[in-house]
Design an enzyme around this catalytic site. Structure first.
Site, PDB file in Angstrom:
ATOM      1  N   TYR A 143       9.513  -2.073  -9.020  1.00 40.90           N
ATOM      2  CA  TYR A 143      10.573  -2.649  -9.860  1.00 40.90           C
ATOM      3  C   TYR A 143      10.216  -4.100 -10.114  1.00 40.90           C
ATOM      4  O   TYR A 143       9.862  -4.828  -9.173  1.00 40.90           O
ATOM      5  CB  TYR A 143      11.908  -2.553  -9.111  1.00 40.90           C
ATOM      6  N   ASP A 238       3.394  -9.046  -8.307  1.00 42.47           N
ATOM      7  CA  ASP A 238       4.821  -9.365  -8.274  1.00 42.47           C
ATOM      8  C   ASP A 238       5.177  -9.626  -6.810  1.00 42.47           C
ATOM      9  O   ASP A 238       5.347  -8.698  -6.019  1.00 42.47           O
ATOM     10  CB  ASP A 238       5.625  -8.188  -8.854  1.00 42.47           C
ATOM     11  N   LYS A 266      13.550 -15.025  -5.310  1.00 41.23           N
ATOM     12  CA  LYS A 266      14.183 -14.824  -3.989  1.00 41.23           C
ATOM     13  C   LYS A 266      13.993 -16.027  -3.062  1.00 41.23           C
ATOM     14  O   LYS A 266      14.641 -17.048  -3.253  1.00 41.23           O
ATOM     15  CB  LYS A 266      13.682 -13.520  -3.384  1.00 41.23           C
TER      16      LYS A 266
HETATM   17  N1  HOZ Z   1      15.889  -6.921  -6.815  1.00 43.70           N
HETATM   18  C1  HOZ Z   1      17.008  -6.591  -6.020  1.00 43.70           C
HETATM   19  C2  HOZ Z   1      16.713  -5.556  -5.011  1.00 43.70           C
HETATM   20  N2  HOZ Z   1      15.818  -4.581  -5.382  1.00 43.70           N
HETATM   21  C3  HOZ Z   1      18.176  -6.217  -6.809  1.00 43.70           C
HETATM   22  C4  HOZ Z   1      19.264  -7.136  -6.499  1.00 43.70           C
HETATM   23  C5  HOZ Z   1      20.388  -6.973  -7.452  1.00 43.70           C
HETATM   24  O1  HOZ Z   1      20.155  -6.438  -8.532  1.00 43.70           O
HETATM   25  O2  HOZ Z   1      21.497  -7.399  -7.100  1.00 43.70           O
END
Ligand code: HOZ
Length: 427
Positions: A143, A238, A266
């Site tokens: 993702y 990523d 993050k």
């Molecule tokens: N990238 C985050 C965890 N896979 C998603 C966090 C979110 O969309 O709140």
């Protein structure tokens, strides 16, 4: 027990689609009503009904120092007095950029943006602008935020809620995205044989965190490096999740494989909205205003966000807590696995640094196909048993959990004991 949460979500459902500002937060995969949090203290969360939880979500990764770390709070308090946004260059942008460049071996220049999604979107555009090619490769179950061209066979909430290919992404946008299985060097080599000269970029999570935690094998990552180099394709790591998490120098330092571009988010924002993309100066110089590839943002390099990011990275750089974090994470993984096995529950774990997943699966998870065979119904029961025992886990089998420097041995033991009680009754 959670009547205030219930009431707030009922109101939110009338105001916000699904009552949430990101589908990952809806409890679609585990059922029930999302828990509304009111406060974070170190490794603990407090909900609006006064229940306390050991937090293994950590805002989906950023809070590696725990909530309200004094260094971050102090940096934010100081910064806010000087104003919250100017839309001009600031001194602190240089400091954050310098910290990123010093930490990540392949990064020579960076651009600060506002989220991981912006970082991956910009990196893909840059790779296309730089190479003059259109096609890209991504991997099933990875993702990279909700970028149209990357929202194909996507992990995280897209996989959790069974929309790996979102309506609204036009066939034209997705046509240039080739999806391959993760950890499959042969598929990579064959695709390069066929399309090599047309491929602008390969984007990969070197440690995947969005189909649960799945580690890229060294054969896979090295094949990516070799094939991209051979064909003049940009290799993008990523590291939105793995950056400053699986080690201070990210997955690239841990595995010794250097990408051309890296995307970050993050941890580098210390809990405020920050992303970044960076890499070889030769490629980064194609970004406007030096080059011609457009990318912009009113709040990019925002003073509060940079202050929180700098404070976080400086604590990590000075204290280098990674060996300790990894030891604590391994202890948690071993304890959960042992507890599951003791009660005959098929399970596997994967850990990298302070990321981990307990998969309810009898076979090891190496890619999306194996991840998809997990017992997600058991996961849902496990999630609620743990929540009711005061432990807040990601609300999906397909999200990694995270530890912070303030998770204690006592918290780990409490977590393992709660899991064991659940496993004992869930046969
Ligand atoms: N990238 C985050 C965890 N896979 C998603 C966090 C979110 O969309 O709140």
């Amino acid at each position: 027990m959670r009547s205030n949460s219930q009431q707030i979500i009922e109101q939110a459902n009338r105001l916000i689609p699904g009552g949430v500002n990101s589908p990952a937060r809806a409890f679609g995969a585990v059922g029930g009503t999302a828990i509304v949090m009111a406060r974070g203290e170190g490794a603990m969360l407090l909900d609006v009904d006064g229940n306390r939880y050991i937090d293994y979500v950590l805002s989906w990764g950023p809070m590696i120092l725990g909530h309200s770390h004094p260094a971050v709070v102090e940096a934010l308090q100081k910064a806010v007095l000087d104003g919250t946004s100017f839309g001009t260059p600031t001194r602190n942008e240089n400091r954050l950029a310098e910290l990123l460049i010093d930490a990540l071996p392949s990064v020579e220049m960076v651009r600060l943006v506002n989220s991981g999604t912006e970082a991956t979107m910009s990196a893909i555009r840059l790779a296309r602008g730089y190479t003059g090619r259109n096609r890209i490769i991504k991997f099933a179950g990875n993702y990279h935020g909700h970028v149209d061209s990357l929202l194909v066979a996507a992990g995280s909430a897209a996989a959790t809620l069974s929309v790996p290919n979102s309506p609204g992404v036009t066939p034209g946008t997705a046509a240039d995205t080739i999806v391959l299985p993760y950890n499959d060097p042969l598929a990579v080599a064959e695709t390069f044989d066929q399309f090599g000269g047309e491929l602008a970029a390969v984007i990969v999570e070197p440690v995947a965190g969005n189909m649960g935690c799945v580690i890229g094998t060294s054969g896979f990552l090295q094949t990516l490096r070799r094939e991209t180099e051979k064909h003049g394709t940009v290799l993008i790591f990523d590291e939105v999740m793995s950056g400053f998490r699986v080690g201070y120098g990210g997955a690239q330092q841990r595995f010794g494989v250097m990408p051309d571009l890296t995307t970050l988010g993050k941890v580098i924002g210390g809990g405020l909205p920050v992303g970044a993309y960076g890499g070889k100066a030769e490629i980064m110089r194609h970004v406007l205003p030096v080059g011609k590839v457009f990318q912009a943002g009113t709040l990019s390099g925002n003073p509060l966000a940079t202050a929180a990011g700098i404070a976080t990275l400086e604590v990590l750089r000075e204290t280098q807590p990674y060996a300790q974090l990894e030891q604590t994470t391994n202890r948690l993984a071993a304890g959960l696995l042992e507890a599951a096995k003791k009660h005959g529950i098929p399970a596997n774990t994967a850990c990298c640094g302070s990321m981990m997943t307990l998969f309810f699966n009898s076979q090891p998870v190496v890619d999306w196909n194996t991840a998809a065979t997990c017992d997600t119904k058991r996961f849902a029961r496990y999630f609620w048993a743990m929540a009711n025992a005061g432990i807040y886990m990601p609300c999906s089998q397909f999200e990694a959990l995270f530890l912070s420097i303030v998770h204690t041995d006592a918290m780990i033991e409490k977590t393992i004991a709660a899991a064991e009680r659940f496993f004992a009754g869930d046969v």
